[in-house]
Scaffold this motif. Structure first.
Motif, PDB file in Angstrom:
ATOM      1  N   LEU A 178       0.817  -1.204   0.000  1.00  0.00           N
ATOM      2  CA  LEU A 178       0.000   0.000   0.000  1.00  0.00           C
ATOM      3  C   LEU A 178       0.857   1.262   0.000  1.00  0.00           C
ATOM      4  CD1 LEU A 178      -2.877  -1.079   2.410  1.00  0.00           C
ATOM      5  CD2 LEU A 178      -2.922  -0.895  -0.082  1.00  0.00           C
ATOM      6  N   THR A 179       2.008   1.220   0.663  1.00  0.00           N
ATOM      7  CA  THR A 179       2.928   2.355   0.623  1.00  0.00           C
ATOM      8  C   THR A 179       3.427   2.588  -0.800  1.00  0.00           C
ATOM      9  OG1 THR A 179       3.628   1.934   2.898  1.00  0.00           O
ATOM     10  CG2 THR A 179       5.088   3.281   1.532  1.00  0.00           C
ATOM     11  N   GLY A 180       3.830   1.524  -1.462  1.00  0.00           N
ATOM     12  CA  GLY A 180       4.269   1.637  -2.851  1.00  0.00           C
ATOM     13  C   GLY A 180       3.152   2.103  -3.759  1.00  0.00           C
ATOM     14  N   TYR A 181       1.949   1.598  -3.522  1.00  0.00           N
ATOM     15  CA  TYR A 181       0.809   1.964  -4.359  1.00  0.00           C
ATOM     16  C   TYR A 181       0.465   3.440  -4.203  1.00  0.00           C
ATOM     17  CZ  TYR A 181      -3.902   2.436  -6.082  1.00  0.00           C
ATOM     18  OH  TYR A 181      -5.001   2.882  -6.755  1.00  0.00           O
ATOM     19  N   PHE A 182       0.267   3.883  -2.969  1.00  0.00           N
ATOM     20  CA  PHE A 182      -0.140   5.272  -2.775  1.00  0.00           C
ATOM     21  C   PHE A 182       0.990   6.250  -3.095  1.00  0.00           C
ATOM     22  CE2 PHE A 182      -3.512   3.311  -0.137  1.00  0.00           C
ATOM     23  CZ  PHE A 182      -4.586   3.804  -0.871  1.00  0.00           C
ATOM     24  N   GLY A 183       2.233   5.846  -2.893  1.00  0.00           N
ATOM     25  CA  GLY A 183       3.351   6.677  -3.314  1.00  0.00           C
ATOM     26  C   GLY A 183       3.395   6.820  -4.828  1.00  0.00           C
ATOM     27  N   LEU A 184       3.200   5.720  -5.529  1.00  0.00           N
ATOM     28  CA  LEU A 184       3.182   5.747  -6.988  1.00  0.00           C
ATOM     29  C   LEU A 184       1.990   6.545  -7.503  1.00  0.00           C
ATOM     30  CD1 LEU A 184       4.855   4.592  -9.322  1.00  0.00           C
ATOM     31  CD2 LEU A 184       3.360   2.603  -9.302  1.00  0.00           C
ATOM     32  N   PHE A 185       0.857   6.381  -6.863  1.00  0.00           N
ATOM     33  CA  PHE A 185      -0.341   7.120  -7.255  1.00  0.00           C
ATOM     34  C   PHE A 185      -0.128   8.621  -7.085  1.00  0.00           C
ATOM     35  CE2 PHE A 185      -4.519   8.964  -6.397  1.00  0.00           C
ATOM     36  CZ  PHE A 185      -5.213   8.550  -7.517  1.00  0.00           C
ATOM     37  N   LEU A 194      -4.561  13.892 -20.768  1.00  0.00           N
ATOM     38  CA  LEU A 194      -4.180  12.652 -21.453  1.00  0.00           C
ATOM     39  C   LEU A 194      -3.118  11.895 -20.668  1.00  0.00           C
ATOM     40  CD1 LEU A 194      -4.374  10.834 -23.959  1.00  0.00           C
ATOM     41  CD2 LEU A 194      -2.566  12.241 -24.977  1.00  0.00           C
ATOM     42  N   VAL A 195      -2.129  12.616 -20.166  1.00  0.00           N
ATOM     43  CA  VAL A 195      -1.075  11.976 -19.379  1.00  0.00           C
ATOM     44  C   VAL A 195      -1.657  11.352 -18.115  1.00  0.00           C
ATOM     45  CG1 VAL A 195       1.045  12.390 -18.088  1.00  0.00           C
ATOM     46  CG2 VAL A 195       0.699  13.501 -20.283  1.00  0.00           C
ATOM     47  N   LEU A 196      -2.565  12.053 -17.457  1.00  0.00           N
ATOM     48  CA  LEU A 196      -3.184  11.513 -16.248  1.00  0.00           C
ATOM     49  C   LEU A 196      -4.029  10.284 -16.545  1.00  0.00           C
ATOM     50  CD1 LEU A 196      -4.213  14.743 -14.329  1.00  0.00           C
ATOM     51  CD2 LEU A 196      -2.386  13.140 -13.752  1.00  0.00           C
ATOM     52  N   ILE A 197      -4.753  10.294 -17.647  1.00  0.00           N
ATOM     53  CA  ILE A 197      -5.571   9.131 -18.010  1.00  0.00           C
ATOM     54  C   ILE A 197      -4.691   7.914 -18.250  1.00  0.00           C
ATOM     55  CG2 ILE A 197      -7.029   8.171 -19.841  1.00  0.00           C
ATOM     56  CD1 ILE A 197      -8.348  10.941 -20.018  1.00  0.00           C
ATOM     57  N   VAL A 198      -3.599   8.106 -18.968  1.00  0.00           N
ATOM     58  CA  VAL A 198      -2.727   6.980 -19.310  1.00  0.00           C
ATOM     59  C   VAL A 198      -1.973   6.456 -18.092  1.00  0.00           C
ATOM     60  CG1 VAL A 198      -0.676   6.347 -20.647  1.00  0.00           C
ATOM     61  CG2 VAL A 198      -2.504   7.646 -21.717  1.00  0.00           C
ATOM     62  N   THR A 199      -1.525   7.351 -17.208  1.00  0.00           N
ATOM     63  CA  THR A 199      -0.674   6.905 -16.100  1.00  0.00           C
ATOM     64  C   THR A 199      -1.432   6.533 -14.835  1.00  0.00           C
ATOM     65  OG1 THR A 199      -0.298   9.188 -15.369  1.00  0.00           O
ATOM     66  CG2 THR A 199       1.294   8.235 -16.903  1.00  0.00           C
ATOM     67  N   VAL A 200      -2.591   7.121 -14.614  1.00  0.00           N
ATOM     68  CA  VAL A 200      -3.291   6.900 -13.347  1.00  0.00           C
ATOM     69  C   VAL A 200      -4.385   5.837 -13.456  1.00  0.00           C
ATOM     70  CG1 VAL A 200      -4.688   8.036 -11.581  1.00  0.00           C
ATOM     71  CG2 VAL A 200      -2.723   9.205 -12.536  1.00  0.00           C
ATOM     72  N   THR A 201      -4.975   5.666 -14.626  1.00  0.00           N
ATOM     73  CA  THR A 201      -6.072   4.706 -14.777  1.00  0.00           C
ATOM     74  C   THR A 201      -5.699   3.282 -14.364  1.00  0.00           C
ATOM     75  OG1 THR A 201      -7.066   6.061 -16.503  1.00  0.00           O
ATOM     76  CG2 THR A 201      -7.773   3.769 -16.381  1.00  0.00           C
ATOM     77  N   PRO A 202      -4.533   2.745 -14.770  1.00  0.00           N
ATOM     78  CA  PRO A 202      -4.206   1.384 -14.313  1.00  0.00           C
ATOM     79  C   PRO A 202      -4.138   1.271 -12.785  1.00  0.00           C
ATOM     80  CG  PRO A 202      -2.756   2.021 -16.095  1.00  0.00           C
ATOM     81  CD  PRO A 202      -3.530   3.244 -15.722  1.00  0.00           C
ATOM     82  N   LEU A 203      -3.704   2.332 -12.138  1.00  0.00           N
ATOM     83  CA  LEU A 203      -3.640   2.300 -10.675  1.00  0.00           C
ATOM     84  C   LEU A 203      -5.027   2.373 -10.052  1.00  0.00           C
ATOM     85  CD1 LEU A 203      -0.580   4.644 -10.105  1.00  0.00           C
ATOM     86  CD2 LEU A 203      -0.656   2.167  -9.849  1.00  0.00           C
ATOM     87  N   LEU A 204      -5.907   3.138 -10.663  1.00  0.00           N
ATOM     88  CA  LEU A 204      -7.263   3.249 -10.116  1.00  0.00           C
ATOM     89  C   LEU A 204      -8.031   1.934 -10.195  1.00  0.00           C
ATOM     90  CD1 LEU A 204      -8.384   6.742 -11.419  1.00  0.00           C
ATOM     91  CD2 LEU A 204      -7.885   6.078  -9.070  1.00  0.00           C
ATOM     92  N   LEU A 205      -7.707   1.106 -11.166  1.00  0.00           N
ATOM     93  CA  LEU A 205      -8.382  -0.184 -11.297  1.00  0.00           C
ATOM     94  C   LEU A 205      -8.052  -1.129 -10.136  1.00  0.00           C
ATOM     95  CD1 LEU A 205      -7.857  -0.781 -15.120  1.00  0.00           C
ATOM     96  CD2 LEU A 205      -9.925   0.016 -13.968  1.00  0.00           C
ATOM     97  N   LEU A 206      -6.952  -0.862  -9.440  1.00  0.00           N
ATOM     98  CA  LEU A 206      -6.492  -1.762  -8.383  1.00  0.00           C
ATOM     99  C   LEU A 206      -6.917  -1.357  -6.976  1.00  0.00           C
ATOM    100  CD1 LEU A 206      -2.799  -2.134  -9.568  1.00  0.00           C
ATOM    101  CD2 LEU A 206      -4.620  -3.805  -9.829  1.00  0.00           C
ATOM    102  N   VAL A 207      -7.342  -0.131  -6.775  1.00  0.00           N
ATOM    103  CA  VAL A 207      -7.457   0.406  -5.420  1.00  0.00           C
ATOM    104  C   VAL A 207      -8.418  -0.393  -4.536  1.00  0.00           C
ATOM    105  CG1 VAL A 207      -9.209   2.161  -5.961  1.00  0.00           C
ATOM    106  CG2 VAL A 207      -7.640   2.529  -4.082  1.00  0.00           C
ATOM    107  N   GLY A 248       1.348  -6.539  -9.049  1.00  0.00           N
ATOM    108  CA  GLY A 248       2.716  -6.926  -9.383  1.00  0.00           C
ATOM    109  C   GLY A 248       3.002  -6.799 -10.864  1.00  0.00           C
ATOM    110  N   PHE A 249       2.031  -7.194 -11.689  1.00  0.00           N
ATOM    111  CA  PHE A 249       2.220  -7.089 -13.135  1.00  0.00           C
ATOM    112  C   PHE A 249       2.272  -5.629 -13.579  1.00  0.00           C
ATOM    113  CE2 PHE A 249      -0.281 -11.255 -13.227  1.00  0.00           C
ATOM    114  CZ  PHE A 249       0.869 -12.007 -13.158  1.00  0.00           C
ATOM    115  N   ILE A 250       1.342  -4.843 -13.096  1.00  0.00           N
ATOM    116  CA  ILE A 250       1.243  -3.445 -13.513  1.00  0.00           C
ATOM    117  C   ILE A 250       2.433  -2.636 -13.016  1.00  0.00           C
ATOM    118  CG2 ILE A 250      -0.134  -1.350 -13.194  1.00  0.00           C
ATOM    119  CD1 ILE A 250      -2.612  -3.117 -13.458  1.00  0.00           C
TER     120      ILE A 250
END
Length: 114
Positions: A10-17, A37-50, A65-67
């Motif tokens: 969760l630390t890695g996730y929220f730091g990356l987010f 556009l940059v936010l959609i491309v970079t943040v969307t994969p993270l939002l799918l995991l929360v 782990g894959f993402i």
């Protein structure tokens, strides 16, 4: 032991987010690329995991782990190509490795728990 690695994940996730939200908007905005556009491309994969990460869903931890490897690759390229943002790219590498190893070890120790 699994809880320790869950918190590492969760630390890695929220730091990356947070980094992916701040990098294109506040820290090093590129004027030639639309920020949305940059936010959609970079943040969307993270939002799918929360939701799954917060619920300690094993499938979400596996996908995290894959993402995280995509963010690691992006950080490695940015460290080499963008001298002005090396500290941002280094932070991205650090957070993606925390996410990767935390999720892998959380799954490993969760399976071993009785």
């Amino acid at each position: 032991m699994a809880q320790t690695f869950r918190y590492l994940t969760l630390t890695g996730y929220f730091g990356l987010f947070a980094l992916m939200m701040l990098w294109p908007t506040v820290l090093a905005a590129a004027p030639q690329i639309p920020v949305a556009l940059v936010l959609i491309v970079t943040v969307t994969p993270l939002l799918l995991l929360v939701r799954g990460l917060l619920a300690f869903n094993p499938k979400s931890y596996a996908w995290a782990g894959f993402i995280s490897l995509l963010y690691f690759a992006h950080g490695a390229v940015e460290v080499y190509a963008n001298a002005g943002a090396r500290w941002l790219a280094g932070s991205e590498i650090l957070f993606s490795l925390l996410l990767f190893f935390g999720s892998a070890l959380a799954l490993r120790f969760r399976r071993q728990a009785p």
